[in-house]
Design a protein around this motif. Structure first.
Motif, mmCIF file in Angstrom:
data_model
loop_
_atom_site.group_PDB
_atom_site.id
_atom_site.type_symbol
_atom_site.label_atom_id
_atom_site.label_comp_id
_atom_site.label_asym_id
_atom_site.label_seq_id
_atom_site.Cartn_x
_atom_site.Cartn_y
_atom_site.Cartn_z
ATOM 1 N N LEU A 1 -1.382 11.075 0.483
ATOM 2 C CA LEU A 1 -1.291 10.073 1.106
ATOM 3 C C LEU A 1 0.061 9.670 1.150
ATOM 4 C CD1 LEU A 1 -4.398 7.908 -0.472
ATOM 5 C CD2 LEU A 1 -4.033 8.895 1.834
ATOM 6 N N ALA A 2 1.003 9.972 0.142
ATOM 7 C CA ALA A 2 2.284 9.530 0.332
ATOM 8 C C ALA A 2 2.961 10.307 1.400
ATOM 9 C CB ALA A 2 3.082 9.717 -0.897
ATOM 10 N N TYR B 1 4.964 3.494 -5.501
ATOM 11 C CA TYR B 1 5.161 2.992 -6.873
ATOM 12 C C TYR B 1 4.557 3.888 -8.115
ATOM 13 C CZ TYR B 1 4.364 0.039 -11.066
ATOM 14 O OH TYR B 1 4.090 -0.361 -12.257
ATOM 15 N N LEU B 2 3.095 4.180 -7.868
ATOM 16 C CA LEU B 2 2.296 4.890 -8.664
ATOM 17 C C LEU B 2 2.808 6.267 -8.951
ATOM 18 C CD1 LEU B 2 -1.304 4.090 -7.402
ATOM 19 C CD2 LEU B 2 -0.315 3.339 -9.612
ATOM 20 N N ILE B 3 3.394 6.971 -7.885
ATOM 21 C CA ILE B 3 3.950 8.244 -7.947
ATOM 22 C C ILE B 3 5.309 8.342 -8.690
ATOM 23 C CG2 ILE B 3 4.941 10.139 -6.705
ATOM 24 C CD1 ILE B 3 2.677 9.512 -4.414
ATOM 25 N N TYR B 4 6.254 7.477 -8.384
ATOM 26 C CA TYR B 4 7.355 7.592 -8.789
ATOM 27 C C TYR B 4 7.582 6.847 -10.021
ATOM 28 C CZ TYR B 4 8.935 9.883 -4.699
ATOM 29 O OH TYR B 4 9.212 10.883 -3.766
ATOM 30 N N GLU C 1 7.396 14.804 -13.758
ATOM 31 C CA GLU C 1 6.702 15.625 -12.611
ATOM 32 C C GLU C 1 7.452 15.517 -11.208
ATOM 33 O OE1 GLU C 1 2.684 14.437 -11.890
ATOM 34 O OE2 GLU C 1 2.004 14.760 -13.806
ATOM 35 N N SER C 2 7.372 16.872 -10.583
ATOM 36 C CA SER C 2 7.661 16.940 -9.259
ATOM 37 C C SER C 2 6.870 16.638 -8.360
ATOM 38 C CB SER C 2 8.689 18.115 -9.288
ATOM 39 O OG SER C 2 9.069 18.716 -8.075
#
Length: 178
Positions: free
Chosen positions: A39-40, A162-165, A173-174
């Motif tokens: 989704l990002a 926000y959640l990912i980063y 994680e990358s």
């Protein structure tokens, strides 16, 4: 003058919207991390395609149709809500009420299901062999971008970012892992 129904922008929107719908329909088979990372990447693309849509004058409004039923909407919503679990609800501020500091709880699953509904209706109507149906589909998706799915997409993307980063900072994680 080129017919907007057959423009590159309309065909690109159809392609990206279709890919988004296919992914959302099969998301229950993916981890929430995978869904967030997908989704990002796709949400900004959908937004760009929405901005670039050409205007179209609908000659036969009676050719317009909606396809996503309340039951379809509820199925997608429940699947996404299950995937997002405790990360479904986030605080959001309505841009029309910024001065009032009005923050409300928003459901990521609800925002994405609303976007899905607009995309799926567009894909199914635009996919018809009728020029009138395609005119209506293009007209509606452009209008709904301004009124409905554009701002929901921005809200959802901001939260997903926000959640990912936030998670990556803690877990190192990358993004390329997804």
């Amino acid at each position: 003058m080129e017919d907007p129904v057959y423009s590159k922008q309309a065909l690109d929107m159809f392609t990206v919207a279709n890919e988004f719908c296919i992914f959302i329909e099969g998301a229950e088979n993916q981890s929430n991390r995978y869904v967030f990372h997908y989704l990002a990447k796709v949400l900004p693309l959908l937004y760009i395609k929405g901005i670039l849509l050409p205007s179209v004058i609908v000659e036969y409004p009676e050719a317009n149709e909606r396809y996503v039923t309340e039951e379809n909407w509820q199925d997608i919503f429940n699947n996404l809500r299950r995937i997002f679990s405790t990360e479904d609800v986030f605080l959001n501020q309505n841009p029309q009420q910024l001065m009032q500091n009005n923050v409300r709880e928003t459901s990521l699953a609800e925002n994405l299901t609303d976007i899905y509904q607009d995309m799926k209706d567009f894909v199914l109507l635009f996919g018809k062999e009728s020029h009138a149906a395609r005119e209506n589909a293009l007209h509606d998706i452009k209008k709904l971008f301004a009124d409905h799915w554009g701002h929901r997409l921005i809200e959802a993307h901001r939260y997903i970012h926000y959640l990912i980063y936030t998670e990556e900072i803690h877990n190192s994680e990358s993004l390329s892992d997804y």
